[in-house]
Structure formats: structure tokens, C-alpha cells
Design an enzyme around this catalytic site. Structure first.
Site, PDB file in Angstrom:
ATOM      1  N   GLU A  56     127.447  36.376 154.542  1.00 28.61           N
ATOM      2  CA  GLU A  56     127.748  34.979 155.151  1.00 28.61           C
ATOM      3  C   GLU A  56     129.263  35.336 155.865  1.00 28.61           C
ATOM      4  OE1 GLU A  56     127.167  32.081 152.773  1.00 28.61           O
ATOM      5  OE2 GLU A  56     125.322  31.970 152.692  1.00 28.61           O
ATOM      6  N   LYS A  57     129.218  34.299 157.400  1.00 27.53           N
ATOM      7  CA  LYS A  57     130.057  34.382 157.572  1.00 27.53           C
ATOM      8  C   LYS A  57     131.549  34.074 156.214  1.00 27.53           C
ATOM      9  CE  LYS A  57     133.189  33.611 160.808  1.00 27.53           C
ATOM     10  NZ  LYS A  57     133.363  34.565 161.909  1.00 27.53           N
ATOM     11  N   TYR A  58     132.541  34.327 156.615  1.00 32.70           N
ATOM     12  CA  TYR A  58     133.261  34.100 155.533  1.00 32.70           C
ATOM     13  C   TYR A  58     133.816  32.277 155.883  1.00 32.70           C
ATOM     14  CZ  TYR A  58     137.423  33.519 151.922  1.00 32.70           C
ATOM     15  OH  TYR A  58     138.235  32.647 151.193  1.00 32.70           O
ATOM     16  N   HIS A 110     133.720  22.203 148.884  1.00 29.84           N
ATOM     17  CA  HIS A 110     132.463  22.098 148.400  1.00 29.84           C
ATOM     18  C   HIS A 110     132.325  20.503 147.830  1.00 29.84           C
ATOM     19  CE1 HIS A 110     130.261  23.272 144.803  1.00 29.84           C
ATOM     20  NE2 HIS A 110     129.345  21.664 144.984  1.00 29.84           N
ATOM     21  N   GLU A 162     124.491  21.865 147.330  1.00 25.62           N
ATOM     22  CA  GLU A 162     125.387  22.890 148.080  1.00 25.62           C
ATOM     23  C   GLU A 162     125.710  22.945 149.072  1.00 25.62           C
ATOM     24  OE1 GLU A 162     126.656  24.366 143.170  1.00 25.62           O
ATOM     25  OE2 GLU A 162     126.787  25.797 144.993  1.00 25.62           O
ATOM     26  N   ARG A 199     118.784  20.923 138.482  1.00 30.12           N
ATOM     27  CA  ARG A 199     119.113  21.250 136.955  1.00 30.12           C
ATOM     28  C   ARG A 199     120.210  19.693 137.016  1.00 30.12           C
ATOM     29  NH1 ARG A 199     123.010  24.678 137.739  1.00 30.12           N
ATOM     30  NH2 ARG A 199     124.881  23.143 137.670  1.00 30.12           N
TER      31      ARG A 199
END
Ligand code: MV4
Length: 447
Positions: A200-202, A208, A275, A291
Site C-alpha cells: 500500500e501507499k504509506y 484512525h 476501519e 466483533r
């Protein structure tokens, strides 16, 4: 109708589920290791079964012990809580094969989202923005190099079976790629038994932000807004809040509608969390949690909903009793996770609680299984309490949180209460100006 639930967990979450059961007239069965014979969840349950010795592998992580306990206690459903067996698709399938209700998503959805590559592809195809990167696993260094050059360095090599940051490597140029792949693959194989990797691109300074969904068995899906969980240390959340200090109502509705449409298209059931990393005004999906989460109370406080109650209701086939427009977000809530740890070194601090006095008053909630005289065992996670505070807005919430932390007395062991007191007085936190790296910078003295 569910009449008796076995709670396959311990600590505050076992108590949280037990409380919902009691309010709904459902009988509860607590399971416990020999180290937890004196635990509060055992004291308050209708029935109890000892399932093994202290190590979790032989008790809370032992599917056979838990299914045996469910059988002998004649439970008709199992709630896994979080951690332990909660995202184990094989366990969920075993529960269903035994004719019991697994209170959670289907084994297929748990398995799908456990594979981070498959999860990403699935939600991307449903229209959710994801972090740019390989669309699938990388098979060779050449493959990875081609993708890394296309999206541009720095990139992140991640494990398909990972999550929670394990097996992740940042790569800043072609020269580092081969070694990063080799170490990430070895770590993933050792930790998860499978070596699948993706690139992935960082993103260098993301927040978050995660979005809660709730789905019944009849195709009704709602979102309950977001939680900002950017305050983390070593991929453990420390403080969570709702709403995020950086989102507008329009952004919330837009991302909420996307996750609802996606959960709907997947035929998802029960609770789940999408997320995202959030940077420069854009959302990028990274993973889905299948969950109930530790931080669900901040959502409950701003929505006025009992998420565990709804989770039990939809598990027994009841329809969600409300629609998206009935979900109203009011005020602000912040949760501090209080651990039995040294607040500076984070060294675990198990032992006997000498004095215990929990704060109270308007807008203050404690989710904890602690009591004076309780011995915190050294075998499990160090989180011993969640202090959740709500207020009309973020300022009021913070003032109340400061007051509540000062009232909280837990003596006999070290706790992270002093850390929380320090963090919530820092200008960056007060202004909501923090990303996922801020806390670790503070702990290194670099802020
Ligand atoms: C990232 C990232 C930057 N760019 N992905 C860490 C745990 C895992 N759930 C995802 N993680 C990250 N993924 C890209 N493409 C930075 C992190 C990250 C992080 C994410 C959320 C919360 C805390 C974090 C701390 C360090 C790194």
C-alpha cells in the site's frame, strides 16, 4: 428466543454482556479459568463453569472447553466478546454446528474480513475508497517493485493475515524492498501461518477513524457514526472519542451511507466496524472488525443506544426497531482505557487492589470488573477499566473527564490514570490536533 447465553470471555466485557442479558431477562453462564474464580463476572452470572487453567490457550481460547461448558449448561447461544475467539471463523462455525447461536457475524464474513486482501477488494468493489496499492497479493519482488513505483514511495508491506500492525514494513525506495518482503513474509508465517503479503501507499500522518454498523437478519443496516481512535501506542488504543473532532456532519453521512450500502450488499449481520485511515480530508479503508469492540461505549453515549442489547436482539432474529434517520448523534464522548501498568514504562502491574473508588455523577460511566480486594491476575490483557465520559460538546466532555480522572482511586497496583491526566491537558489533545503517531512522539519526549 434466546433464553440462556454463555459468555466466552472475562473482565469488563463479560460483565457488560451479562448486564445486557439481565436487563433482557436472559440467563447468563460465565466461564472462567482457575485464575478467575474470584472474578466479578463469575460472581454476578446466573451459572458458572470452570473451563481450565490460567493460560488462555487452555481456557478462554479453548473451543472444546467452551462448547462443552455450553452443552452442560444447556445454553442456546454464545457471545464471544472481543479478543479471544471472537474473530475465529472456525469457532463460529463450530458453535453453529452444535446447534447454538453464535452472537456475531456469520463464519463466512469473519473469514472474509480476516483476509485483509480479500476484505479490501470486496469493499473497494462496493464503492468504498481504499488505500492505493496492490490489488491482491504480491508474488515476487518484481511484482512489488512495479506496484511501488506506480503508486510512489514510501510504501508499506503488509501481511494479508495481519491486522493490528503485525508484519508491517515501511519501504522508502527500491533498494529496501527485497529485505522488507523477506522479513514481513517470515514474520507473517511465524505469527499467522500464512505468508501472503500486499503493498500500500504509506500515509505518513493519518488519523484512525472507524465507522460502526449494526445489521439484522432481515436486510436492515444502520451506521452509528464514527469513533476517532488515533491515540494509540504500539497498536493498542489508549483514548477513543465520538464524534471525531475533524469530521463534518456531511462527511459522516457520506462515509456512513457507503458502509451501510456495503454491509447491505454483503448480507452482513450483527455488529461490525469499518476501519479507515483519514488524511487530508480523505478516507481510506484498511480493515474491517467483525466483533463488538472495546470502544463501543463512546458510540452508545452519543447515539443513546445499547449496542450489546441490539446485538442480542438481532442474533435472535428480531428486526432493528429503528431506521437510519432515527439515529441521532448528541454531544460528545471520550473513553480512557485504564491499564494495570506503570504509566511511564508500561510495565505490567498485576496484584491486589487495596482501595477502589470509582468516579460518578452525570455523564460518567465506568465499565470495569474491579473491586477492592480483587487480585488482577498476571495472565491476561492489562486493561482493567474503561472510563467513559460524555458531555454536551467536546469542551464540556473534557472538563468532566478531567474531574472524573481526579476522583478515580485505584490503589495497590500501578495504573495508567496519571498518563491520561497528562495527555488530556496537552494543547494538541485539547485542540484535537493529533494523528496516529502523536502519542508515541509524546512518550519519546518529542512533541
Ligand atoms: C497504514 C499506515 C499508513 N499507511 N497503512 C497500523 C495497524 C493497522 N491496522 C494499520 N496500520 C497502519 N496502516 C498505510 N497505507 C499507518 C498505520 C499505523 C497506524 C494505524 C492506525 C492506528 C495507529 C497506527 C500506528 C502506526 C501505524
Amino acid at each position: 428466543m434466546i433464553q440462556k447465553i454463555l459468555i466466552a470471555n472475562r473482565g469488563e466485557i463479560a460483565l457488560r454482556i451479562l448486564r445486557a442479558c439481565r436487563e433482557m431477562g436472559i440467563r447468563s453462564v460465565a466461564v472462567h479459568s482457575t485464575a478467575d474464580a474470584d472474578a466479578m463476572h463469575v460472581r454476578l452470572a446466573d451459572e458458572t463453569v470452570c473451563i481450565g487453567p490460567p493460560p488462555a490457550q487452555e481456557s478462554y481460547l479453548n473451543p472444546v472447553a467452551i462448547l462443552t461448558a455450553a452443552t452442560i449448561s444447556n445454553a442456546d447461544a454464545i457471545h464471544p466478546g472481543y479478543g479471544f475467539l471472537s474473530e475465529n471463523a472456525d469457532f463460529a462455525a463450530m458453535v453453529e454446528e452444535h446447534g447454538l447461536t453464535f452472537i456475531g457475524p456469520s463464519p463466512e464474513h469473519i473469514r472474509l474480513m480476516g483476509d485483509k486482501i480479500a476484505a479490501k477488494r470486496t469493499v473497494r468493489e462496493a464503492g468504498i475508497p481504499v488505500v492505493p496499492g496492490s490489488d491482491g497479493s504480491i508474488d515476487s519482488e518484481a511484482d512489488a517493485r512495479r506496484i511501488a513505483r506506480a503508486i510512489g514511495y514510501p510504501v508499506l508491506v503488509k501481511a494479508a493475515a495481519g491486522g493490528g500492525g503485525r508484519g508491517m514494513k515501511v519501504v522508502t525506495d527500491d533498494g529496501q524492498l527485497a529485505e522488507a518482503i523477506a522479513t514481513a513474509r517470515a514474520e507473517a508465517l511465524a505469527a499467522f501461518g500464512s505468508g501472503g503479503l500486499y503493498v500500500e501507499k504509506y500515509l505518513a500522518h493519518p488519523r484512525h477513524i472507524e465507522v460502526q454498523v449494526l445489521a439484522d437478519l432481515h436486510g436492515n443496516v444502520v451506521h452509528l457514526g464514527e469513533r476517532d481512535c488515533s491515540l494509540q501506542r504500539r497498536h493498542q488504543k489508549v483514548i477513543e472519542e465520538a464524534p471525531s473532532p475533524v469530521l463534518t456532519p456531511e462527511q459522516r453521512s457520506k462515509i456512513g451511507a457507503l458502509v451501510v450500502r456495503t454491509a447491505s450488499a454483503l448480507g452482513y449481520r450483527s455488529v461490525g466496524t469499518f476501519e479507515f485511515l483519514y488524511e487530508d480530508g480523505e478516507f481510506y479503508f484498511i480493515e474491517m472488525n467483525t466483533r463488538l469492540q472495546v470502544e463501543h461505549p463512546v458510540t452508545e453515549m452519543v447515539c443513546g443506544l445499547d449496542i450489546v442489547r441490539e446485538m442480542l436482539r438481532v442474533a435472535e432474529g428480531s428486526e432493528l426497531g429503528f431506521e437510519q434517520e432515527d439515529v441521532r448523534f448528541v454531544g460528545h464522548a471520550i473513553e480512557c482505557r485504564i491499564n494495570a501498568e506503570d504509566p511511564e514504562t508500561f510495565a505490567p502491574s498485576p496484584g491486589t487492589i487495596a482501595e477502589y473508588h470509582a468516579p460518578g455523577g452525570l455523564g460518567v460511566r465506568i465499565d470495569s470488573a474491579l473491586y477492592a480486594g480483587y487480585r488482577v491476575p498476571p495472565f491476561y490483557d492489562s486493561m482493567i477499566a474503561k472510563l467513559i465520559v460524555s458531555g454536551a460538546d467536546r469542551r464540556a466532555c473534557l472538563a468532566r473527564l478531567r474531574r472524573a480522572l481526579a476522583e478515580y482511586v485505584i490503589s495497590g497496583i500501578k495504573t495508567t490514570i496519571p498518563l491520561h491526566q497528562r495527555l488530556i491537558d496537552m494543547p494538541e489533545f485539547i485542540d484535537g490536533r493529533y494523528d496516529v503517531h502523536w502519542l508515541e512522539r509524546v512518550m519519546r519526549g518529542e512533541h
